[in-house]
Each structure stands twice: as C-alpha cells, then as structure tokens.
Design a protein around this motif. Structure first.
Motif, mmCIF file in Angstrom:
data_model
loop_
_atom_site.group_PDB
_atom_site.id
_atom_site.type_symbol
_atom_site.label_atom_id
_atom_site.label_comp_id
_atom_site.label_asym_id
_atom_site.label_seq_id
_atom_site.Cartn_x
_atom_site.Cartn_y
_atom_site.Cartn_z
ATOM 1 N N GLN A 60 1.311 -1.467 0.562
ATOM 2 C CA GLN A 60 0.439 -0.155 -0.067
ATOM 3 C C GLN A 60 0.802 1.349 0.358
ATOM 4 O OE1 GLN A 60 -3.388 -0.995 0.150
ATOM 5 N NE2 GLN A 60 -3.755 1.463 -0.399
ATOM 6 N N LEU A 61 0.904 2.088 -0.685
ATOM 7 C CA LEU A 61 1.738 3.183 -1.462
ATOM 8 C C LEU A 61 0.901 4.241 -0.912
ATOM 9 C CD1 LEU A 61 2.998 2.468 -4.442
ATOM 10 C CD2 LEU A 61 4.204 2.009 -2.923
ATOM 11 N N GLU A 62 -0.317 4.657 -0.682
ATOM 12 C CA GLU A 62 -1.099 6.091 -0.593
ATOM 13 C C GLU A 62 -2.548 5.192 -0.321
ATOM 14 O OE1 GLU A 62 -0.022 8.795 -0.496
ATOM 15 O OE2 GLU A 62 1.636 8.438 -1.221
ATOM 16 N N GLY A 63 -3.254 6.153 0.716
ATOM 17 C CA GLY A 63 -4.411 5.555 1.321
ATOM 18 C C GLY A 63 -4.434 4.594 2.449
ATOM 19 N N GLU A 64 -5.568 3.668 1.751
ATOM 20 C CA GLU A 64 -5.217 2.520 2.931
ATOM 21 C C GLU A 64 -6.313 1.727 1.956
ATOM 22 O OE1 GLU A 64 -7.582 4.020 6.821
ATOM 23 O OE2 GLU A 64 -9.028 3.278 5.989
ATOM 24 N N ALA A 65 -6.486 0.530 2.500
ATOM 25 C CA ALA A 65 -7.500 -0.503 2.049
ATOM 26 C C ALA A 65 -7.636 -1.454 3.085
ATOM 27 C CB ALA A 65 -6.944 -2.113 0.438
ATOM 28 N N CYS A 66 -9.366 -2.182 2.362
ATOM 29 C CA CYS A 66 -10.155 -3.241 3.920
ATOM 30 C C CYS A 66 -9.934 -3.784 3.670
ATOM 31 C CB CYS A 66 -10.951 -2.423 4.333
ATOM 32 S SG CYS A 66 -11.901 -3.102 5.650
ATOM 33 N N LEU A 67 -9.656 -5.198 4.089
ATOM 34 C CA LEU A 67 -9.901 -6.557 3.005
ATOM 35 C C LEU A 67 -10.316 -7.410 4.333
ATOM 36 C CD1 LEU A 67 -6.874 -5.539 2.336
ATOM 37 C CD2 LEU A 67 -6.979 -7.542 0.792
ATOM 38 N N LYS A 68 -10.820 -8.190 4.632
ATOM 39 C CA LYS A 68 -11.780 -9.529 5.857
ATOM 40 C C LYS A 68 -10.837 -10.950 5.241
ATOM 41 C CE LYS A 68 -16.353 -9.730 7.602
ATOM 42 N NZ LYS A 68 -17.285 -10.011 6.978
ATOM 43 N N ASN A 79 2.435 2.502 3.130
ATOM 44 C CA ASN A 79 3.932 1.934 4.031
ATOM 45 C C ASN A 79 3.511 0.755 4.523
ATOM 46 O OD1 ASN A 79 5.439 3.918 1.319
ATOM 47 N ND2 ASN A 79 5.512 5.475 3.662
ATOM 48 N N GLN A 80 2.469 0.043 4.335
ATOM 49 C CA GLN A 80 2.352 -1.212 4.722
ATOM 50 C C GLN A 80 2.839 -2.091 4.154
ATOM 51 O OE1 GLN A 80 -0.856 -1.327 7.123
ATOM 52 N NE2 GLN A 80 0.578 -1.438 8.856
ATOM 53 N N ILE A 81 2.684 -3.320 4.144
ATOM 54 C CA ILE A 81 2.878 -4.335 2.872
ATOM 55 C C ILE A 81 1.819 -6.085 4.158
ATOM 56 C CG2 ILE A 81 4.908 -5.374 4.491
ATOM 57 C CD1 ILE A 81 6.157 -6.762 1.718
ATOM 58 N N LEU A 82 1.118 -6.328 3.042
ATOM 59 C CA LEU A 82 0.620 -7.952 3.794
ATOM 60 C C LEU A 82 0.796 -8.144 2.496
ATOM 61 C CD1 LEU A 82 -2.131 -8.988 5.064
ATOM 62 C CD2 LEU A 82 -3.684 -7.982 2.748
ATOM 63 N N ILE A 83 0.751 -9.568 3.081
ATOM 64 C CA ILE A 83 1.482 -11.048 3.009
ATOM 65 C C ILE A 83 0.407 -11.636 3.031
ATOM 66 C CG2 ILE A 83 3.455 -12.895 2.762
ATOM 67 C CD1 ILE A 83 4.230 -9.544 4.173
ATOM 68 N N THR A 84 -0.206 -12.641 2.439
ATOM 69 C CA THR A 84 -1.836 -13.888 2.506
ATOM 70 C C THR A 84 -1.093 -15.145 2.007
ATOM 71 O OG1 THR A 84 -2.557 -13.701 0.638
ATOM 72 C CG2 THR A 84 -3.353 -12.602 2.473
ATOM 73 N N HIS A 85 -0.774 -15.839 2.847
ATOM 74 C CA HIS A 85 -0.331 -17.581 2.258
ATOM 75 C C HIS A 85 -1.266 -18.233 1.907
ATOM 76 C CE1 HIS A 85 3.707 -16.913 3.672
ATOM 77 N NE2 HIS A 85 3.039 -16.194 4.454
ATOM 78 N N GLU A 86 -1.317 -19.441 1.140
ATOM 79 C CA GLU A 86 -1.702 -20.192 0.605
ATOM 80 C C GLU A 86 -3.213 -20.161 2.171
ATOM 81 O OE1 GLU A 86 0.324 -22.960 -1.742
ATOM 82 O OE2 GLU A 86 1.312 -21.941 -0.228
ATOM 83 N N GLU A 87 -4.615 -21.091 1.155
ATOM 84 C CA GLU A 87 -5.406 -21.257 1.747
ATOM 85 C C GLU A 87 -5.985 -19.916 2.837
ATOM 86 O OE1 GLU A 87 -6.571 -24.101 1.527
ATOM 87 O OE2 GLU A 87 -4.715 -24.331 -0.438
ATOM 88 N N CYS A 88 -5.894 -18.617 3.336
ATOM 89 C CA CYS A 88 -6.414 -17.586 3.070
ATOM 90 C C CYS A 88 -7.517 -16.971 2.908
ATOM 91 C CB CYS A 88 -5.723 -16.377 3.485
ATOM 92 S SG CYS A 88 -4.868 -16.405 4.903
ATOM 93 N N GLY A 134 3.224 -5.426 8.411
ATOM 94 C CA GLY A 134 4.034 -4.676 8.645
ATOM 95 C C GLY A 134 4.401 -3.423 7.604
ATOM 96 N N ASP A 135 4.884 -2.797 8.341
ATOM 97 C CA ASP A 135 5.684 -1.269 8.248
ATOM 98 C C ASP A 135 6.624 -1.516 7.045
ATOM 99 O OD1 ASP A 135 3.259 0.087 10.001
ATOM 100 O OD2 ASP A 135 4.543 -0.061 10.776
ATOM 101 N N MET A 136 6.103 -0.774 6.093
ATOM 102 C CA MET A 136 8.397 -0.460 5.527
ATOM 103 C C MET A 136 8.521 1.375 5.841
ATOM 104 S SD MET A 136 7.496 -1.929 1.454
ATOM 105 C CE MET A 136 5.469 -0.994 1.632
ATOM 106 N N THR A 137 9.362 1.616 5.225
ATOM 107 C CA THR A 137 10.098 2.543 5.681
ATOM 108 C C THR A 137 9.945 3.656 4.491
ATOM 109 O OG1 THR A 137 12.559 2.158 4.415
ATOM 110 C CG2 THR A 137 12.044 2.016 6.970
ATOM 111 N N GLU A 138 9.516 4.537 4.416
ATOM 112 C CA GLU A 138 9.718 5.405 3.259
ATOM 113 C C GLU A 138 10.353 4.566 2.020
ATOM 114 O OE1 GLU A 138 6.959 7.489 0.874
ATOM 115 O OE2 GLU A 138 7.083 7.790 3.101
ATOM 116 N N ALA A 139 11.691 4.156 2.296
ATOM 117 C CA ALA A 139 13.361 4.556 1.008
ATOM 118 C C ALA A 139 12.603 2.775 0.906
ATOM 119 C CB ALA A 139 14.042 4.110 2.150
#
Length: 182
Positions: A60-68, A79-88, A134-139
């Motif tokens: 996510q570079l800007e704004g936000e996304a909502c998922l279930k 600046n957050q990263i979401l990883i979903t694994h198999e079977e989610c 998780g959070d990512m730095t701007e860089a």
C-alpha cells in the motif's frame, strides 16, 4: 494421485475471474495488479470471499485498503505490506479514494522456485491460512515500487526469452526482505 487430480480440477483461480485484468503476467507463475492508472483491479472480487491457493504480496503506497482475511477485518495503510499465504479466505471490502497499491500474486510452483533460489525450504503447512501486515520505511516502499515496475515492464516484452527467471530474480530480493522483516 487421483485425489490430487480431482482437487486440481475443482480449483478456481479468483485472479482470472471475469473483469480481473492484471497489469502484467506470466501465466500460472506470477500476476501483477496495481491501480496506478486509477482503476481498482480488484472490483470483481469486492464483496466475495475467495479462498486463495496462491501467495499474495500487497504493498500500500497511499491511502488504505480494507480486507476481510479469514473472517477478520484487516486495514492496510500507507507504506504497509500485507502477505497472505495459501488457503487464506480473502474478501476485498474497499479502498480509499486516494489508495495507490500494487500486488504480486505468486503461484505455488513459482514460490517453491523462489525458496529454492534463496536456499530455504518452503513448508506450506507452516504458513497455510496465515497472513502478516508490517510497516515499510518510505525508502523501502520506493525501492519495492521500483522492483515492481521493473518486473512489470520487462515481463511484458515478448522478445525476452527468460522472463520467468528475470522476474524470479527480483522476487528473490523481495522475499529475502520479507523473511528478514517478519
């Protein structure tokens, strides 16, 4: 062996549903989605629960996304990263108007190749049904956007004969970061 074949026959790929248009793809290896041009590529999946059999990396570079995810509401912010694994089980609820994101969809065989490349064993049972935000730095966010754009540009070039190796090279970098971070 026969059970596996029957299971494979009934597998539905949510990312190939009507109206899903990846920004770039290597069929059955990796799909890239983003909304850099203003349209949300996940609209066909909004308000539908999808059991994913691929791994996704959503940045996510800007704004936000909502998922279930697995019946729990998850908000991914700038600046957050979401990883979903198999079977989610994932349902895309909404994205803010200022949302800018990109998403990798990595198929199981490609994921196994990535882990082999970086000399690690992938234990599907250890990760199934799990997700992480998780959070990512701007860089880091900018660095991974550059990697995404590099993969996106180059896998669209039909004259490249080794596109999957090229894309995997960059995904190896992304995965080493993810493993170190999480």
């Amino acid at each position: 062996m026969e059970t596996k074949m029957i299971t494979d026959l009934h597998k539905v790929d949510a990312f190939k549903a009507n109206g899903m248009f990846p920004s770039a793809q290597l069929p059955n290896q990796i799909l890239l989605f983003d909304n850099m041009e203003g349209r949300n590529p996940f609209l066909p999946m909004i308000s539908k629960s999808n059991k994913l059999w691929q791994v996704t990396i959503h940045c996510q570079l800007e704004g936000e996304a909502c998922l279930k995810i697995n019946n729990k509401e998850v908000i991914v912010r700038k600046n957050q990263i979401l990883i979903t694994h198999e079977e989610c089980v994932v349902e895309f609820l909404y994205a803010s108007e200022d949302s800018k994101f990109y998403t990798y969809v990595i198929y199981p065989d490609t994921l196994q190749d990535i882990f082999t490349d970086i000399h690690l064993n992938y234990n599907k049972a250890q990760f199934c049904y799990s997700y992480k935000v998780g959070d990512m730095t701007e860089a880091d966010a900018q660095y991974f956007l550059d990697i995404y754009n590099e993969i996106k540009t180059d896998i669209q070039k039909p004259e490249y004969r080794y596109q999957s190796f090229y894309a995997r090279y960059f995904l190896n970098i992304v995965y080493v970061y993810i493993i170190n971070k999480f």
